[in-house]
Design a protein around this motif. Structure first.
Motif, mmCIF file in Angstrom:
data_model
loop_
_atom_site.group_PDB
_atom_site.id
_atom_site.type_symbol
_atom_site.label_atom_id
_atom_site.label_comp_id
_atom_site.label_asym_id
_atom_site.label_seq_id
_atom_site.Cartn_x
_atom_site.Cartn_y
_atom_site.Cartn_z
ATOM 1 N N UNK A 41 1.942 0.614 -6.096
ATOM 2 C CA UNK A 41 1.653 -1.253 -6.663
ATOM 3 C C UNK A 41 0.484 -1.494 -7.520
ATOM 4 N N UNK A 42 0.864 -3.005 -8.157
ATOM 5 C CA UNK A 42 0.378 -3.612 -8.750
ATOM 6 C C UNK A 42 -1.050 -3.886 -8.773
ATOM 7 N N UNK A 43 -1.968 -3.387 -7.765
ATOM 8 C CA UNK A 43 -3.330 -3.071 -6.835
ATOM 9 C C UNK A 43 -3.634 -1.508 -7.452
ATOM 10 N N UNK A 109 2.168 0.611 1.971
ATOM 11 C CA UNK A 109 2.490 1.995 1.054
ATOM 12 C C UNK A 109 2.120 2.239 -0.706
ATOM 13 N N UNK A 110 1.710 3.163 -1.140
ATOM 14 C CA UNK A 110 0.921 3.994 -1.899
ATOM 15 C C UNK A 110 1.504 3.738 -3.205
ATOM 16 N N UNK A 111 2.577 4.179 -2.956
ATOM 17 C CA UNK A 111 4.075 4.763 -3.743
ATOM 18 C C UNK A 111 5.008 5.206 -3.483
ATOM 19 N N UNK A 112 6.117 5.322 -4.472
ATOM 20 C CA UNK A 112 7.891 5.480 -4.008
ATOM 21 C C UNK A 112 7.551 6.151 -5.467
ATOM 22 N N UNK A 113 9.013 6.665 -4.943
ATOM 23 C CA UNK A 113 10.402 7.701 -6.082
ATOM 24 C C UNK A 113 11.194 7.364 -5.473
ATOM 25 N N UNK A 114 11.720 6.116 -6.652
ATOM 26 C CA UNK A 114 12.179 4.963 -6.442
ATOM 27 C C UNK A 114 13.791 5.928 -7.958
ATOM 28 N N UNK A 115 14.692 5.299 -7.539
ATOM 29 C CA UNK A 115 15.403 5.082 -8.641
ATOM 30 C C UNK A 115 15.862 4.061 -9.718
ATOM 31 N N UNK A 116 15.622 3.867 -11.813
ATOM 32 C CA UNK A 116 15.251 3.037 -11.755
ATOM 33 C C UNK A 116 15.672 1.502 -12.006
ATOM 34 N N UNK A 125 8.402 -7.454 -13.664
ATOM 35 C CA UNK A 125 8.371 -8.686 -13.106
ATOM 36 C C UNK A 125 6.452 -8.376 -12.627
ATOM 37 N N UNK A 126 5.529 -7.005 -13.279
ATOM 38 C CA UNK A 126 4.514 -6.876 -13.006
ATOM 39 C C UNK A 126 3.948 -6.740 -11.292
ATOM 40 N N UNK A 127 4.835 -6.518 -11.312
ATOM 41 C CA UNK A 127 5.180 -6.594 -9.002
ATOM 42 C C UNK A 127 4.979 -4.691 -8.883
ATOM 43 N N UNK A 128 5.199 -3.639 -9.157
ATOM 44 C CA UNK A 128 5.066 -2.279 -9.141
ATOM 45 C C UNK A 128 4.998 -2.172 -11.075
ATOM 46 N N UNK A 129 3.588 -0.557 -10.802
ATOM 47 C CA UNK A 129 3.818 0.173 -11.953
ATOM 48 C C UNK A 129 4.229 1.505 -12.379
ATOM 49 N N UNK A 130 4.923 1.724 -13.289
ATOM 50 C CA UNK A 130 5.408 2.649 -13.769
ATOM 51 C C UNK A 130 5.117 3.915 -14.062
ATOM 52 N N UNK A 131 4.705 5.523 -13.396
ATOM 53 C CA UNK A 131 3.749 6.241 -13.483
ATOM 54 C C UNK A 131 4.513 6.677 -14.196
#
Length: 233
Positions: A41-43, A109-116, A125-131
């Motif tokens: 998440x962004x925060x 929820x802290x994170x997710x392993x998602x499809x790009x 859009x700044x609503x998720x951060x890609x790690x």
């Protein structure tokens, strides 16, 4: 058509299937790999894989990750991450990718392993951060985001793949001709450009190479599933 789910995962999740994922088909051609990404998440106080691992080790059992459901690729990617990174995460299954990512964006929820494909609009859009991306190479759509291997986790790769398979016993000349026709089309610059825009990658495999790939994928995810003890029955 076959996918990572139908031909590498489900045979280990379900005790009984109407077909044998490996023996009932003749692999023809790899079609596409949907790139995957670890997002927070962004925060979230995390901007790198190292920071994510540090957080998980500092708070074992309190860092959560969302997936589209138990036994999904996102779930198993998280289990593989735990094994490779030596951390303990808590899996939160959802009914689909949309609600899973919604709660990551909201900080539930802290994170997710998602499809790009799914996550990219929210990353842009700044609503998720890609790690980190979960493939062997950086994504052309997120060139600034490192791979997990670059971040220190070796032997980690997740491919959300789709391929073409024919019924078992299909004559080899037919299978080989189908693969050759598909290869010719998929390698055209126009096709490659369309795939890239959708965060999809084509691997030009001969039928025997694709068969070996499916076997390795089945072995890999079967090992993860047995270690976790997850079933769908």
């Amino acid at each position: 058509m076959g996918t990572i789910g139908t031909h590498a995962i489900n045979g280990h999740l379900y005790r009984k299937l109407a077909f044998d994922p490996l023996k009932s088909f003749e692999p023809v051609a790899f079609l596409a790999d949907a790139e995957s990404v670890l997002v927070v998440g962004p925060a979230a106080p995390v901007n790198s894989v190292g920071e994510f691992i540090k957080l998980a080790k500092a708070k074992p059992g309190s860092v959560t990750y969302a997936s589209a459901g138990s036994g999904s690729t996102g779930h198993l990617a998280g289990e593989l991450f735990e094994d490779r990174a030596g951390v303990f995460l808590v899996h939160i299954p959802y009914r689909g990718n949309a609600p899973a990512l919604n709660d990551v964006m909201a900080g539930q929820v802290a994170a997710s392993f998602a499809t790009l494909q799914t996550a990219l609009p929210f990353i842009q859009g700044g609503r998720l951060k890609a790690v980190a991306v979960l493939g062997q190479k950086r994504s052309a759509l997120l060139p600034q985001v490192p791979t997990l291997a670059e971040s220190g986790l070796k032997n980690f790769e997740v491919r959300n793949w789709t391929g073409l398979l024919a019924p078992a016993g299909t004559p080899a000349p037919v299978v080989n001709q189908l693969q050759a026709d598909i290869s010719r089309f998929m390698l055209q610059p126009e096709t490659q450009a369309r795939l890239a825009k959708q965060a999809l990658t084509y691997l030009d495999m001969k039928p025997k190479e694709f068969a070996g790939f499916i076997q390795r994928e089945s072995d890999k995810w079967g090992q993860v599933i047995r270690a976790v003890g997850v079933t769908a029955d």
